[in-house]
Design a protein around this motif. Structure first.
Motif, short mmCIF file in Angstrom:
data_model
loop_
_atom_site.label_atom_id
_atom_site.label_comp_id
_atom_site.label_asym_id
_atom_site.label_seq_id
_atom_site.Cartn_x
_atom_site.Cartn_y
_atom_site.Cartn_z
N UNK A 1 28.40 37.94 40.78
CA UNK A 1 28.99 36.77 40.14
C UNK A 1 28.59 35.47 40.85
N UNK A 2 28.39 35.54 42.18
CA UNK A 2 27.89 34.37 42.90
C UNK A 2 26.57 33.92 42.29
N UNK A 3 25.70 34.89 41.97
CA UNK A 3 24.38 34.58 41.43
C UNK A 3 24.46 33.91 40.07
N UNK A 4 25.55 34.12 39.33
CA UNK A 4 25.69 33.46 38.04
C UNK A 4 25.77 31.94 38.20
N UNK A 5 26.39 31.51 39.30
CA UNK A 5 26.55 30.08 39.54
C UNK A 5 25.43 29.53 40.43
N UNK A 6 25.07 30.30 41.45
CA UNK A 6 24.04 29.88 42.40
C UNK A 6 23.08 31.04 42.62
N UNK A 7 22.01 31.12 41.82
CA UNK A 7 21.12 32.29 41.88
C UNK A 7 20.51 32.56 43.24
N UNK A 8 20.31 31.54 44.06
CA UNK A 8 19.63 31.73 45.33
C UNK A 8 20.58 31.83 46.52
N UNK A 9 21.87 31.71 46.29
CA UNK A 9 22.86 31.81 47.37
C UNK A 9 23.26 33.28 47.53
N UNK A 10 23.37 33.72 48.76
CA UNK A 10 23.74 35.10 49.05
C UNK A 10 25.06 35.14 49.84
N UNK A 11 25.89 36.15 49.54
CA UNK A 11 27.15 36.29 50.26
C UNK A 11 27.84 37.59 49.93
N UNK A 12 28.77 37.98 50.78
CA UNK A 12 29.57 39.18 50.55
C UNK A 12 30.57 38.96 49.41
N UNK A 13 31.11 37.76 49.35
CA UNK A 13 32.08 37.39 48.32
C UNK A 13 32.20 35.87 48.34
N UNK A 14 32.89 35.33 47.35
CA UNK A 14 33.07 33.88 47.28
C UNK A 14 34.29 33.57 46.43
N UNK A 15 34.75 32.35 46.53
CA UNK A 15 35.72 31.83 45.57
C UNK A 15 35.12 30.57 44.95
N UNK A 16 35.48 30.35 43.69
CA UNK A 16 35.00 29.15 43.00
C UNK A 16 36.20 28.30 42.61
N UNK A 17 36.13 27.02 42.98
CA UNK A 17 37.15 26.05 42.58
C UNK A 17 36.47 25.10 41.60
#
Length: 456
Positions: free
Chosen positions: A130-146
């Motif tokens: 789901x991170x890739x849906x917003x930022x295709x080149x950003x990598x992470x274990x998890x995220x929150x979106x505000x």
């Protein structure tokens, strides 16, 4: 009791940054006809803006629910977006990702998500896909979106506020450094460096880096010291790497803004992407001219030394540990510590001189790769550096929330959280205006619209 004509203004605001101008704006709207004078030390109020991050409209998700910052930001972000729309100021609302790049950061990320929901913010928890849906080149274990985080032209906001204030019949004076304050039973009088005296019923101190100095000029002990912090920003040569605003999970062990190696990436309204700030405690105060007395005062303050020691330690950078808080080489700066790109981009060391002595371009790149693996050192170019203010208590701990104190005929704003200044500006301006008007009315003054039944 003095007559109306014996005062140069009803409310004198010292400091024409975002909070000072918002306060003046709120005064002219809450009590039409109130005479307001704003005295600003810099020749251009935009010199106050804390770098590219100064245009970020934060959601307040990082701040405690009980804090004034969270309360003001919850409603102030939307108000600032509406203000920009009404005044034709460039802005976008693209949301923000806060990304955990390591499993050890997941508990802090989940705590932030819960805090955001307590604030009433639209928070969505994301997995790697789901991170890739917003930022295709950003990598992470998890995220929150505000989704409510935005970016705007902060210089345009300051200009619009100044226009509104002057259109209401009030005055904004730049290059007006206050050198003395005399408080009397009838009100206050302030003298500027050119000898001009301004008499007012109430003084509002929103002087930022000079707020503790102005408080002492008025005869009040602020209870805190202001420590200057230098923030350095980089710009991505490939802005297509990032779509919006991306931050790492904040390190709760370093509440001092700038203690982390990088605060994140911000795609501005004009398409540029800035990295930073890379922060470090800096000597002296942020002012157009560094006065030896002010520099000596900052360097000899116990709070400054204790804060510097708290800033030392180790900041994780992947497999490396980077020594933080080293002393910086002296640099020539402009108004309020701003160091323009053309003043340092070609210097020996280039980005290596930015931020902490140990924070070279390679180190910043390595830290950034945790979020953005495709970035290279060649992608970073120096943007500029600014000096902002951070209030600290006597034991060296930073003030994390707004700090507003009242005294006879005076309201002192001793700390404004730098990361939330823009999002909170309009509601905090109303709060300061309310306090200032209450002080004036408590001394027997009535707004002109009340006294005569019409605005003057």
């Amino acid at each position: 009791m003095r007559t109306h004509a014996e005062y140069d203004c009803d409310v004198l605001v010292i400091g024409g940054g975002i909070v000072g101008l918002s306060t003046a704006y709120a005064l002219t709207r809450a009590a039409p006809g109130t005479r307001v004078t704003v005295l600003e030390e810099a020749r251009n109020p935009a010199d106050h803006l804390a770098g590219p991050g100064g245009g970020l409209i934060h959601s307040g998700v990082h701040h405690r629910r009980s804090s004034l910052t969270a309360r003001f930001a919850a409603r102030g972000g939307g108000e600032m977006t509406d203000f920009c729309a009404r005044h034709g100021i460039a802005h976008t609302v693209a949301g923000k990702l806060i990304v955990a790049t390591d499993r050890s950061e997941l508990p802090r990320l989940h705590a932030l998500a819960q805090r955001g929901r307590e604030h009433g913010l639209p928070v969505r928890e994301l997995g790697p896909a789901q991170i890739a849906e917003y930022e295709p080149l950003v990598r992470g274990q998890a995220a929150i979106r505000v989704s409510t985080t935005g970016v705007c032209d902060a210089t345009g906001v300051l200009a619009a506020l100044a226009r509104e204030v002057t259109a209401a019949g009030s005055v904004v004076r730049c290059a007006a450094r206050v050198t003395a304050v005399d408080r009397r039973p009838w009100g206050v009088a302030a003298r500027t460096a050119d000898g001009t005296v301004v008499r007012a019923r109430v003084l509002v101190n929103t002087a930022g880096p000079q707020s503790d100095r102005v408080a002492r000029l008025a005869g009040d002990e602020p209870g805190v010291r202001v420590v200057p912090v230098r923030d350095t920003y980089y710009e991505l040569r490939r802005p297509e790497l990032v779509r919006g605003v991306v931050h790492p999970v904040p390190d709760t062990g370093h509440p001092f803004l700038g203690a982390q190696l990088i605060r994140g990436l911000v795609r501005s309204f004009d398409g540029t992407v800035h990295v930073g700030p890379v922060g470090a405690t800096a000597p002296g105060r942020a002012r157009p001219v560094v006065h030896p007395g002010g520099l000596l005062s900052a360097l000899t303050r116990p709070a400054s030394w204790r804060t510097g020691r708290r800033q030392e330690g180790y900041v994780g950078d992947g497999a490396r540990l980077v020594r933080a808080g080293a002393a910086l080489p002296p640099e020539r700066t402009g108004p309020h510590g701003r160091l323009a790109p053309d003043e340092w981009a070609g210097r020996a060391g280039g980005p290596e001189r930015a931020g902490r002595a140990g924070s070279t371009g390679a180190v910043v790149t390595a830290a950034l790769r945790r979020l953005l693996p495709d970035v290279t050192e060649d992608d970073l170019r120096p943007a500029h550096a600014v000096v902002r203010s951070q209030a600290v208590h006597g034991d060296g701990t930073p003030v994390e929330d707004f700090l507003i104190r009242e005294a006879p005929h005076t309201v002192h704003v001793l700390h404004v959280p730098a990361d939330a200044a823009l999002a909170t500006a309009l509601p905090v301006g109303r709060e300061i205006a309310r306090r200032a008007l209450a002080l004036a009315q408590g001394a027997g003054w009535r707004p002109p619209a009340v006294e005569s039944g019409h605005c003057v």
